[in-house]
Write a protein that holds these residues in place. Structure first.
Motif, PDB file in Angstrom:
ATOM      1  N   VAL A   1       0.833  -1.208   0.000  1.00 25.38           N
ATOM      2  CA  VAL A   1       0.000   0.000   0.000  1.00 25.38           C
ATOM      3  C   VAL A   1       0.863   1.251   0.000  1.00 25.38           C
ATOM      4  N   LEU A   2       1.900   1.276   0.830  1.00 24.88           N
ATOM      5  CA  LEU A   2       2.786   2.445   0.890  1.00 24.88           C
ATOM      6  C   LEU A   2       3.445   2.708  -0.452  1.00 24.88           C
ATOM      7  N   TYR A   3       3.940   1.662  -1.095  1.00 27.30           N
ATOM      8  CA  TYR A   3       4.619   1.844  -2.370  1.00 27.30           C
ATOM      9  C   TYR A   3       3.649   2.279  -3.471  1.00 27.30           C
ATOM     10  N   THR A   4       2.448   1.727  -3.468  1.00 23.58           N
ATOM     11  CA  THR A   4       1.489   2.108  -4.507  1.00 23.58           C
ATOM     12  C   THR A   4       1.017   3.545  -4.317  1.00 23.58           C
ATOM     13  N   ILE A   5       0.909   3.986  -3.092  1.00 23.13           N
ATOM     14  CA  ILE A   5       0.547   5.385  -2.842  1.00 23.13           C
ATOM     15  C   ILE A   5       1.673   6.312  -3.291  1.00 23.13           C
ATOM     16  N   ALA A   6       2.916   5.920  -2.994  1.00 19.98           N
ATOM     17  CA  ALA A   6       4.068   6.762  -3.331  1.00 19.98           C
ATOM     18  C   ALA A   6       4.291   6.846  -4.841  1.00 19.98           C
TER      19      ALA A   6
ATOM     20  N   GLY B   1       1.960   6.175  -7.292  1.00 22.76           N
ATOM     21  CA  GLY B   1       0.734   6.254  -8.082  1.00 22.76           C
ATOM     22  C   GLY B   1      -0.004   4.933  -7.973  1.00 22.76           C
ATOM     23  N   VAL B   2      -1.278   4.991  -7.704  1.00 23.00           N
ATOM     24  CA  VAL B   2      -2.030   3.775  -7.386  1.00 23.00           C
ATOM     25  C   VAL B   2      -2.177   2.892  -8.620  1.00 23.00           C
ATOM     26  N   ASP B   3      -1.541   1.734  -8.558  1.00 22.28           N
ATOM     27  CA  ASP B   3      -1.701   0.705  -9.586  1.00 22.28           C
ATOM     28  C   ASP B   3      -2.845  -0.193  -9.112  1.00 22.28           C
ATOM     29  N   THR B   4      -4.043   0.069  -9.612  1.00 16.47           N
ATOM     30  CA  THR B   4      -5.221  -0.616  -9.081  1.00 16.47           C
ATOM     31  C   THR B   4      -5.165  -2.125  -9.289  1.00 16.47           C
TER      32      THR B   4
ATOM     33  N   SER C   1      17.270   3.139 -15.299  1.00 19.65           N
ATOM     34  CA  SER C   1      16.450   4.068 -14.511  1.00 19.65           C
ATOM     35  C   SER C   1      16.886   4.044 -13.053  1.00 19.65           C
ATOM     36  N   GLN C   2      18.118   4.525 -12.800  1.00 22.59           N
ATOM     37  CA  GLN C   2      18.661   4.468 -11.445  1.00 22.59           C
ATOM     38  C   GLN C   2      17.803   5.234 -10.438  1.00 22.59           C
ATOM     39  N   GLU C   3      17.112   6.268 -10.900  1.00 24.42           N
ATOM     40  CA  GLU C   3      16.326   7.066  -9.973  1.00 24.42           C
ATOM     41  C   GLU C   3      15.151   6.287  -9.367  1.00 24.42           C
ATOM     42  N   PHE C   4      14.812   5.132  -9.961  1.00 19.21           N
ATOM     43  CA  PHE C   4      13.684   4.348  -9.473  1.00 19.21           C
ATOM     44  C   PHE C   4      14.130   3.085  -8.734  1.00 19.21           C
ATOM     45  N   TRP C   5      15.432   2.887  -8.568  1.00 21.18           N
ATOM     46  CA  TRP C   5      15.904   1.645  -7.973  1.00 21.18           C
ATOM     47  C   TRP C   5      15.393   1.458  -6.540  1.00 21.18           C
ATOM     48  N   LEU C   6      15.330   2.510  -5.774  1.00 22.73           N
ATOM     49  CA  LEU C   6      14.930   2.383  -4.374  1.00 22.73           C
ATOM     50  C   LEU C   6      13.422   2.508  -4.180  1.00 22.73           C
ATOM     51  N   THR C   7      12.807   3.369  -4.972  1.00 18.90           N
ATOM     52  CA  THR C   7      11.380   3.641  -4.774  1.00 18.90           C
ATOM     53  C   THR C   7      10.473   2.797  -5.654  1.00 18.90           C
ATOM     54  N   GLY C   8      11.003   2.231  -6.739  1.00 24.29           N
ATOM     55  CA  GLY C   8      10.156   1.548  -7.694  1.00 24.29           C
ATOM     56  C   GLY C   8       9.674   2.495  -8.767  1.00 24.29           C
ATOM     57  N   MET C   9       9.279   1.957  -9.896  1.00 30.12           N
ATOM     58  CA  MET C   9       8.852   2.782 -11.022  1.00 30.12           C
ATOM     59  C   MET C   9       7.430   3.295 -10.819  1.00 30.12           C
ATOM     60  N   PRO C  10       7.194   4.570 -11.126  1.00 31.57           N
ATOM     61  CA  PRO C  10       5.820   5.097 -11.040  1.00 31.57           C
ATOM     62  C   PRO C  10       4.891   4.344 -11.974  1.00 31.57           C
TER      63      PRO C  10
END
Length: 401
Positions: free
Chosen positions: A85-90, A92-95, A285-294
């Motif tokens: 839930v935290l990652y999907t909120i951060a 963008g919600v992948d329903t 896409s190094q900028e997404f390595w920690l947070t995951g891809m939007p």
């Protein structure tokens, strides 16, 4: 009200939930309900309500002492879903991702609440559902008619085999879904406590014929591993646990190597091409390595969308740390599943076997997106987490008559 009065509704509700999750599959392609900016299938919403009421019925039938005992086992699924839930909120919600994780965790709690008697009843009902689904799948293959609108699912070539027949899919959304469902049934036949009689042999034979007609290569690999595990039953528990551990480690290592070398295997299968361009995109896409891809970053190359690896999906959507959390959680499930397969209650062993062979299905597909298999896998995980830890000296092995 007697204890039997409380116990009676739950098996019926659970059967209704699973039966409807299968029988309502065609609705996934039809009517959608808009909730805010998202759309959900009528089938998903309907079965979610049924599962909710089933869970409430289950909670009513267990004692306070059992609830406290199951509390620890329930912590891991809850923590994992909270992380999702935290990652999907951060990002963008992948329903679709969030909904399927909700189904998976919800089904895990159902598995946690199922005692051996209910597990046996569920296995019995699944055998009946398998028989009728297999008969329908064979019939549709013989008349060469797809039950669902394949144009809304994928390329026509995906559903046609080398003989020009539509691959057996029964009422499922694609042949692989049907094959994976049959793998679950084979786990029940091979590892369940019930002996084979003429009805069960007939049902198993129909399931095997339908399974061959699906043409699912990943399903065949999963069945081969399942049969090898079944043939190892003659070994003593200790050596068998070592063999299962080595087999799991070797299998996971091989699958990881295939992903790493996918760019050199592009010509052999379309999955390798999808893995190759997806891994390349993630590494760039190094900028997404920690947070995951939007959610608005499309995993697409030359019109081809990535879809065939659940582990990579977690890596892309949840980043390195989220992926590691899922990986550790999954390895813990495998560890408990191997213990349960050898020393657990006989009624729980089919669920443990299914949890183990699903490693292949998770690598070769977005398995947790395949409805209703996400429910079956969740129940299997719940049964594994519920199982007692230990060895034959500490675990009771009683066959429920």
């Amino acid at each position: 009200m007697t204890n039997n009065d409380i116990r009676a509704p739950f098996p019926k509700l659970l059967l209704i939930a699973l039966a409807l999750s299968i029988l309502t599959l065609p609705l996934v392609l039809l009517t959608k309900v808009s909730v805010g900016s998202s759309q959900f299938s009528v089938s998903y919403l309907f079965i979610c309500v049924v599962l909710g009421w089933t869970a409430l019925a289950a909670l009513h039938r267990i004692s306070p002492r059992q609830r406290s005992t199951l509390g620890g086992a329930a912590a891991l699924p809850a923590a994992f879903f909270f992380t999702v839930v935290l990652y999907t909120i951060a990002n963008g919600v992948d329903t679709a991702f969030l909904m399927n994780m909700l189904f998976w965790i919800g089904a895990s709690y159902l598995g946690l609440l199922m005692d051996p008697d209910l597990a046996r009843k569920l296995a019995k009902q699944m055998r009946a559902i398998t028989f009728f689904a297999a008969i329908l799948g064979i019939f549709l293959y013989v008349v060469n008619f797809p039950l669902l609108d394949i144009e809304s699912l994928a390329s026509d070539m995906y559903f046609v085999n080398d003989w020009g027949h539509y691959r057996a899919a029964s009422i499922f959304l694609n042949p692989n879904s049907f094959a994976y469902f049959l793998v679950f049934s084979f786990c029940i036949y091979l590892f369940g406590p019930d002996r084979l009689n003429m009805w069960r042999i007939l049902s198993l034979a129909c399931g095997l014929v339908a399974f061959v007609l699906t043409g699912s290569r990943s399903g065949f690999i999963a069945l081969a591993v399942l049969v090898c595990f079944w043939m190892a039953r003659w070994l003593r528990p200790g050596p068998r646990f070592i063999l299962y551990s080595i087999t799991n480690l070797a299998l996971l290592s091989l699958l990881v190597i295939l992903v790493i070398l996918s760019e050199y295997l592009v010509g052999y299968d379309v999955r390798f091409e999808k893995w190759a361009f997806s891994v390349e995109l993630f590494l760039r896409s190094q900028e997404f390595w920690l947070t995951g891809m939007p959610v608005d970053v499309q995993l697409e190359n030359l019109g081809m969308f990535f879809s065939d690896n659940m582990f990579l999906t977690f890596l892309f959507r949840m980043g390195v740390f989220g992926f590691l959390f899922f990986g550790l959680y999954y390895l813990y499930i495998l560890w408990r599943a191997m213990q349960c397969l050898i020393w657990g209650e006989p009624t729980a062993r089919p669920f443990a076997a299914f949890s183990i062979v699903c490693s292949i299905l998770l690598f070769y597909s977005n398995f947790l997106y395949l409805y209703p298999l996400v429910l079956l896998h969740g129940i299997a995980v719940g049964q594994v987490l519920r199982a007692e830890k230990g060895s034959p000296s500490t675990v009771s092995i009683k066959v429920v008559q």
